[in-house]
Design an enzyme around this catalytic site. Structure first.
Site, short mmCIF file in Angstrom:
data_model
loop_
_atom_site.label_atom_id
_atom_site.label_comp_id
_atom_site.label_asym_id
_atom_site.label_seq_id
_atom_site.Cartn_x
_atom_site.Cartn_y
_atom_site.Cartn_z
N ASP A 154 -0.71 -6.30 0.45
CA ASP A 154 -1.33 -5.34 1.83
C ASP A 154 -2.71 -5.48 1.13
O ASP A 154 -3.30 -4.94 0.66
CB ASP A 154 -0.71 -4.54 1.88
CG ASP A 154 0.51 -4.20 2.07
OD1 ASP A 154 1.22 -5.10 3.10
OD2 ASP A 154 1.69 -2.89 2.06
N GLU A 181 -1.27 -5.13 8.55
CA GLU A 181 -0.47 -4.69 10.57
C GLU A 181 -1.63 -5.19 11.58
O GLU A 181 -2.41 -5.48 11.43
CB GLU A 181 -0.62 -3.31 10.24
CG GLU A 181 -0.04 -3.31 8.83
CD GLU A 181 0.25 -1.66 8.36
OE1 GLU A 181 -0.05 -0.63 9.16
OE2 GLU A 181 1.15 -1.12 7.78
N LYS A 200 -1.43 -9.51 3.23
CA LYS A 200 0.07 -8.92 4.86
C LYS A 200 -0.96 -7.89 5.42
O LYS A 200 -1.83 -6.92 4.85
CB LYS A 200 1.27 -8.13 3.80
CG LYS A 200 1.66 -7.57 5.14
CD LYS A 200 3.05 -7.15 4.66
CE LYS A 200 3.24 -5.92 3.96
NZ LYS A 200 3.47 -4.45 5.22
N ASP A 243 0.99 -1.01 -0.61
CA ASP A 243 0.08 0.39 0.15
C ASP A 243 0.83 1.05 0.18
O ASP A 243 0.39 2.26 0.39
CB ASP A 243 -1.45 0.04 0.68
CG ASP A 243 -0.20 -0.10 3.05
OD1 ASP A 243 1.22 -0.04 2.57
OD2 ASP A 243 -0.86 -0.37 3.84
N SER A 244 2.11 1.37 -0.41
CA SER A 244 2.81 2.55 -0.81
C SER A 244 2.89 2.71 -1.66
O SER A 244 2.71 3.51 -1.57
CB SER A 244 4.39 1.52 0.17
OG SER A 244 5.00 1.01 -0.90
N GLU A 263 8.70 -3.70 11.12
CA GLU A 263 9.68 -2.32 10.77
C GLU A 263 9.85 -1.74 11.76
O GLU A 263 9.62 -1.57 12.85
CB GLU A 263 8.51 -1.90 9.96
CG GLU A 263 8.98 -1.29 8.86
CD GLU A 263 7.80 -0.08 8.07
OE1 GLU A 263 8.54 1.00 7.74
OE2 GLU A 263 7.23 -0.47 7.70
#
Length: 297
Positions: free
Chosen positions: A101, A132, A130, A62-63, A199
């Site tokens: 993501d 978070e 992925k 999602d960057s 991270e």
């Protein structure tokens, strides 16, 4: 220079001959002690290039909100946008493993919501998703894994939660924060997460988590050289962005511009994108990158 044309050629030839990268093969690679090389990827052209020079895993991150859309963060990225870019990457790759993501707001409400969103990305071509979050997401991870969806967890600096974390800061520096991260990692491992991105985590803590959970491959970004693999944002690696993270004009400490910077930090002749990515793969494999002093915490 960290990679020579001959070694780049060998990397390319080996990648062209390799079978499809599967979760089983990735686990075998980790068991052999061979670090995994992961990069973000958002389109078919770069998917083909990264695959051709031996990148193991392509992360549709999602960057893309930062480096593709020009946003200041990742929270505005939608599930539909993630599915579109995942499909592009899946069409371009030949053998590399594709993970995507789950974007902000499409998985946090319930395990069922997460499954429905993950199914969209899997249909688009993802082989893993992925997400978070720590222990509070354990039930969601377990729900997905039990239904055949491989999961990569993400701890430490979690960009979707950057406002709650107080900015782009190293996580787990004090004893209490480190203990919480270790507990979150244990919860992810127990829930069945196959991988864990760490991270902006101190090297010693990332190393301890890696050693404690050998069945869950750790992927570091700003987490030192002793994780099971490494990941960078592609545009950072190519020197195309001075600030993808939104942390200011200064380049993040954990980033290396492989197109212009040698393994020792000195300037080198400018490399093409393919050569720069091949240098990254070679240096990750040889554990020359990241350097614990220059890139770690």
């Amino acid at each position: 220079m960290s990679v020579h044309p001959s070694s780049s050629l060998r990397t390319t030839e080996a990648a062209a001959q390799r079978p499809a990268v599967t979760l089983h093969r990735l686990r075998e690679q980790v068991a052999r002690g061979e670090p995994l090389a992961m990069l973000t990827c958002y389109d078919a052209t770069y998917a083909a290039l990264l695959d051709a020079v031996g990148v193991d895993l392509l992360l549709v991150g999602d960057s893309l909100g930062n480096v593709i859309q020009g946003q200041s963060g990742t929270q505005s990225v939608t599930l539909e946008q993630m599915a579109y870019h995942t499909a592009c990457v899946a069409r371009g790759r030949r053998s590399a493993f594709v993970l995507a993501d789950l974007p902000f707001g499409c998985y946090e409400a319930s395990p069922q919501q997460a499954f429905e969103s993950a199914a969209v990305l899997m249909r688009a071509g993802a082989q893993m998703v992925k997400l978070e979050g720590g222990g509070e997401m354990a039930a969601t991870v377990r729900f997905l894994v039990e239904r055949g969806i491989p999961v990569c967890a993400h701890l430490g600096l979690t960009p979707q939660r950057v406002h709650a974390l107080g900015g782009f800061r190293v996580q787990g520096r004090d004893d209490a924060a480190a203990a919480a991260l270790r507990a979150d990692a244990a919860a992810m491992a127990e829930a069945g997460a196959a991988m864990l991105v760490l991270e902006l985590v101190p090297t010693a803590l990332a190393t301890a988590i890696t050693q404690a959970h050998p069945a869950m491959a750790t992927i570091g970004i700003g987490a030192g050289p002793h994780t099971a693999g490494q990941v960078l944002v592609l545009h950072d690696l190519l020197g195309l962005t001075s600030d993808v993270s939104g942390a200011g004009a200064r380049r993040p400490r954990f980033v290396r511009d492989f197109s212009r910077e040698a393994a020792d930090g000195s300037a080198c002749a400018t490399l093409s994108p393919g050569q720069a990515v091949a240098a990254y793969v070679a240096d990750v494999r040889a554990r020359r990158f990241p350097d614990a002093q220059r890139h770690g915490f």
